[in-house]
Design a protein around this motif. Sequence first.
Motif, PDB file in Angstrom:
ATOM      1  N   HIS A  15       8.212  14.089   5.313  1.00  0.00           N
ATOM      2  CA  HIS A  15       9.669  13.982   5.392  1.00  0.00           C
ATOM      3  C   HIS A  15      10.205  12.810   4.568  1.00  0.00           C
ATOM      4  CE1 HIS A  15      10.125  10.431   8.000  1.00  0.00           C
ATOM      5  NE2 HIS A  15       8.990  10.816   8.541  1.00  0.00           N
ATOM      6  N   ALA A  16       9.332  11.844   4.219  1.00  0.00           N
ATOM      7  CA  ALA A  16       9.758  10.673   3.449  1.00  0.00           C
ATOM      8  C   ALA A  16       9.351  10.754   1.977  1.00  0.00           C
ATOM      9  CB  ALA A  16       9.172   9.401   4.073  1.00  0.00           C
ATOM     10  N   ALA A  17       8.726  11.848   1.560  1.00  0.00           N
ATOM     11  CA  ALA A  17       8.240  11.958   0.180  1.00  0.00           C
ATOM     12  C   ALA A  17       9.379  11.797  -0.828  1.00  0.00           C
ATOM     13  CB  ALA A  17       7.505  13.277  -0.029  1.00  0.00           C
ATOM     14  N   GLY A  18      10.553  12.328  -0.537  1.00  0.00           N
ATOM     15  CA  GLY A  18      11.696  12.198  -1.446  1.00  0.00           C
ATOM     16  C   GLY A  18      12.086  10.742  -1.669  1.00  0.00           C
ATOM     17  N   PHE A  19      12.002   9.935  -0.628  1.00  0.00           N
ATOM     18  CA  PHE A  19      12.288   8.499  -0.744  1.00  0.00           C
ATOM     19  C   PHE A  19      11.345   7.866  -1.759  1.00  0.00           C
ATOM     20  CE2 PHE A  19      10.675   4.338   0.743  1.00  0.00           C
ATOM     21  CZ  PHE A  19      11.800   3.552   0.514  1.00  0.00           C
ATOM     22  N   TYR A  20      10.048   8.158  -1.646  1.00  0.00           N
ATOM     23  CA  TYR A  20       9.064   7.574  -2.555  1.00  0.00           C
ATOM     24  C   TYR A  20       9.216   8.123  -3.976  1.00  0.00           C
ATOM     25  CZ  TYR A  20       7.005   5.713   1.693  1.00  0.00           C
ATOM     26  OH  TYR A  20       6.813   5.050   2.875  1.00  0.00           O
ATOM     27  N   GLU A  21       9.584   9.394  -4.102  1.00  0.00           N
ATOM     28  CA  GLU A  21       9.826   9.965  -5.430  1.00  0.00           C
ATOM     29  C   GLU A  21      10.936   9.212  -6.150  1.00  0.00           C
ATOM     30  OE1 GLU A  21      10.552  14.105  -4.665  1.00  0.00           O
ATOM     31  OE2 GLU A  21       8.407  14.556  -4.492  1.00  0.00           O
ATOM     32  N   LYS A  22      11.981   8.835  -5.427  1.00  0.00           N
ATOM     33  CA  LYS A  22      13.089   8.077  -6.038  1.00  0.00           C
ATOM     34  C   LYS A  22      12.623   6.716  -6.534  1.00  0.00           C
ATOM     35  CE  LYS A  22      16.699  10.251  -3.308  1.00  0.00           C
ATOM     36  NZ  LYS A  22      17.596  10.116  -2.166  1.00  0.00           N
ATOM     37  N   LEU A  23      11.509   6.218  -5.980  1.00  0.00           N
ATOM     38  CA  LEU A  23      10.963   4.927  -6.394  1.00  0.00           C
ATOM     39  C   LEU A  23       9.871   5.079  -7.457  1.00  0.00           C
ATOM     40  CD1 LEU A  23      10.712   3.192  -2.893  1.00  0.00           C
ATOM     41  CD2 LEU A  23      12.494   2.914  -4.626  1.00  0.00           C
ATOM     42  N   GLY A  24       9.682   6.310  -7.956  1.00  0.00           N
ATOM     43  CA  GLY A  24       8.747   6.538  -9.048  1.00  0.00           C
ATOM     44  C   GLY A  24       7.381   7.058  -8.662  1.00  0.00           C
ATOM     45  N   TYR A  25       7.183   7.413  -7.406  1.00  0.00           N
ATOM     46  CA  TYR A  25       5.893   7.937  -6.956  1.00  0.00           C
ATOM     47  C   TYR A  25       5.837   9.449  -7.160  1.00  0.00           C
ATOM     48  CZ  TYR A  25       4.709   3.436  -5.036  1.00  0.00           C
ATOM     49  OH  TYR A  25       4.402   2.102  -4.922  1.00  0.00           O
ATOM     50  N   THR A  26       4.616   9.939  -7.409  1.00  0.00           N
ATOM     51  CA  THR A  26       4.379  11.358  -7.618  1.00  0.00           C
ATOM     52  C   THR A  26       3.294  11.821  -6.661  1.00  0.00           C
ATOM     53  OG1 THR A  26       4.855  11.073  -9.969  1.00  0.00           O
ATOM     54  CG2 THR A  26       3.729  13.091  -9.335  1.00  0.00           C
ATOM     55  N   ALA A  27       3.522  12.944  -6.005  1.00  0.00           N
ATOM     56  CA  ALA A  27       2.507  13.505  -5.112  1.00  0.00           C
ATOM     57  C   ALA A  27       1.323  13.993  -5.936  1.00  0.00           C
ATOM     58  CB  ALA A  27       3.096  14.642  -4.290  1.00  0.00           C
ATOM     59  N   ASP A  28       0.114  13.699  -5.472  1.00  0.00           N
ATOM     60  CA  ASP A  28      -1.071  14.184  -6.180  1.00  0.00           C
ATOM     61  C   ASP A  28      -2.083  14.798  -5.206  1.00  0.00           C
ATOM     62  OD1 ASP A  28      -2.242  11.905  -5.034  1.00  0.00           O
ATOM     63  OD2 ASP A  28      -3.387  11.416  -6.833  1.00  0.00           O
ATOM     64  N   SER A  29      -1.584  15.301  -4.087  1.00  0.00           N
ATOM     65  CA  SER A  29      -2.462  15.986  -3.133  1.00  0.00           C
ATOM     66  C   SER A  29      -1.668  17.081  -2.435  1.00  0.00           C
ATOM     67  CB  SER A  29      -3.005  15.004  -2.081  1.00  0.00           C
ATOM     68  OG  SER A  29      -2.010  14.711  -1.108  1.00  0.00           O
ATOM     69  N   ASP A  30      -2.401  17.947  -1.785  1.00  0.00           N
ATOM     70  CA  ASP A  30      -1.770  18.901  -0.884  1.00  0.00           C
ATOM     71  C   ASP A  30      -1.432  18.163   0.405  1.00  0.00           C
ATOM     72  OD1 ASP A  30      -2.045  21.071  -2.636  1.00  0.00           O
ATOM     73  OD2 ASP A  30      -4.063  21.511  -1.901  1.00  0.00           O
ATOM     74  N   MET A  31      -0.649  18.788   1.255  1.00  0.00           N
ATOM     75  CA  MET A  31      -0.308  18.206   2.547  1.00  0.00           C
ATOM     76  C   MET A  31      -1.579  18.097   3.386  1.00  0.00           C
ATOM     77  SD  MET A  31       0.376  18.764   6.025  1.00  0.00           S
ATOM     78  CE  MET A  31       0.549  20.516   6.249  1.00  0.00           C
ATOM     79  N   PHE A  32      -1.705  16.982   4.127  1.00  0.00           N
ATOM     80  CA  PHE A  32      -2.816  16.785   5.053  1.00  0.00           C
ATOM     81  C   PHE A  32      -2.275  16.110   6.304  1.00  0.00           C
ATOM     82  CE2 PHE A  32      -2.607  13.131   2.245  1.00  0.00           C
ATOM     83  CZ  PHE A  32      -2.743  12.036   3.084  1.00  0.00           C
ATOM     84  N   MET A  33      -3.021  16.232   7.383  1.00  0.00           N
ATOM     85  CA  MET A  33      -2.609  15.627   8.642  1.00  0.00           C
ATOM     86  C   MET A  33      -3.272  14.269   8.802  1.00  0.00           C
ATOM     87  SD  MET A  33      -0.476  17.779   9.840  1.00  0.00           S
ATOM     88  CE  MET A  33      -0.224  17.330  11.550  1.00  0.00           C
ATOM     89  N   GLU A  34      -2.490  13.291   9.220  1.00  0.00           N
ATOM     90  CA  GLU A  34      -3.001  11.957   9.514  1.00  0.00           C
ATOM     91  C   GLU A  34      -2.295  11.499  10.783  1.00  0.00           C
ATOM     92  OE1 GLU A  34      -4.080   8.998   6.258  1.00  0.00           O
ATOM     93  OE2 GLU A  34      -2.186   8.177   6.983  1.00  0.00           O
ATOM     94  N   ASP A  35      -3.063  11.219  11.804  1.00  0.00           N
ATOM     95  CA  ASP A  35      -2.514  10.804  13.096  1.00  0.00           C
ATOM     96  C   ASP A  35      -1.524  11.826  13.654  1.00  0.00           C
ATOM     97  OD1 ASP A  35      -4.007   8.438  12.773  1.00  0.00           O
ATOM     98  OD2 ASP A  35      -2.351   7.479  11.725  1.00  0.00           O
ATOM     99  N   GLY A  36      -1.793  13.100  13.384  1.00  0.00           N
ATOM    100  CA  GLY A  36      -0.950  14.175  13.897  1.00  0.00           C
ATOM    101  C   GLY A  36       0.354  14.368  13.144  1.00  0.00           C
ATOM    102  N   ILE A  37       0.514  13.708  11.996  1.00  0.00           N
ATOM    103  CA  ILE A  37       1.748  13.763  11.211  1.00  0.00           C
ATOM    104  C   ILE A  37       1.405  14.271   9.809  1.00  0.00           C
ATOM    105  CG2 ILE A  37       3.649  12.391  10.250  1.00  0.00           C
ATOM    106  CD1 ILE A  37       3.114  10.365  12.554  1.00  0.00           C
ATOM    107  N   PRO A  38       2.164  15.250   9.277  1.00  0.00           N
ATOM    108  CA  PRO A  38       1.881  15.734   7.925  1.00  0.00           C
ATOM    109  C   PRO A  38       2.189  14.670   6.867  1.00  0.00           C
ATOM    110  CG  PRO A  38       3.754  16.922   8.862  1.00  0.00           C
ATOM    111  CD  PRO A  38       3.251  15.985   9.913  1.00  0.00           C
ATOM    112  N   HIS A  39       1.242  14.504   5.942  1.00  0.00           N
ATOM    113  CA  HIS A  39       1.347  13.508   4.872  1.00  0.00           C
ATOM    114  C   HIS A  39       1.012  14.142   3.528  1.00  0.00           C
ATOM    115  CE1 HIS A  39       1.013  10.613   8.187  1.00  0.00           C
ATOM    116  NE2 HIS A  39       1.291   9.635   7.332  1.00  0.00           N
ATOM    117  N   VAL A  40       1.344  13.419   2.475  1.00  0.00           N
ATOM    118  CA  VAL A  40       0.921  13.740   1.126  1.00  0.00           C
ATOM    119  C   VAL A  40       0.583  12.428   0.434  1.00  0.00           C
ATOM    120  CG1 VAL A  40       3.268  13.737   0.170  1.00  0.00           C
ATOM    121  CG2 VAL A  40       1.484  15.064  -0.952  1.00  0.00           C
ATOM    122  N   ARG A  41      -0.494  12.430  -0.367  1.00  0.00           N
ATOM    123  CA  ARG A  41      -0.838  11.217  -1.111  1.00  0.00           C
ATOM    124  C   ARG A  41       0.067  11.144  -2.347  1.00  0.00           C
ATOM    125  NH1 ARG A  41      -6.335  11.790  -2.547  1.00  0.00           N
ATOM    126  NH2 ARG A  41      -5.580  12.715  -4.457  1.00  0.00           N
TER     127      ARG A  41
END
Length: 143
Positions: A110-136
């Motif tokens: 849900h926060a990936a858009g925030f990081y994209e605005k700061l210049g970050y790019t996703a380089d993984s598929d979605m994965f679960m960490e501590d029961g919360i969906p994440h992307v690297r």
Amino acid sequence: MLTRVRVETKEQLEEAYRIRTEVFVHEQGVSPEIEIDGHEAIAKHVLVLYDGQPVGAGRVREVDGVAKLERICVLQPFRKHKAGAAVMAELESIASEMGLEKAKLHAQTHAAGFYEKLGYTADSDMFMEDGIPHVRMIKKLEK
């Protein structure tokens, strides 16, 4: 007004833990046993203050020659005040001072858009960490 602070005292570190506990444990349901972990002593921590009040926190550590930005959070009432961007800017500054050229983080989806605005790019598929969906996400740091 926002102020970026590098954690240097036990009291400042306790403030960072308090913010992290509020956001991750109480708000998002992360287990308190895993929120404070074995990397605390080697990581460099930051706080962001809003009018002198601690409202945001994060940490950075080197993992395999890359800056790993972690535990980035802002108390809910202050999320529209650019406190998150201030946390990120300070963590990236520390990483650059450490001589690291790339940063990575595990972003809650849900926060990936925030990081994209700061210049970050996703380089993984979605994965679960501590029961919360994440992307690297990764970013080349400014020198």
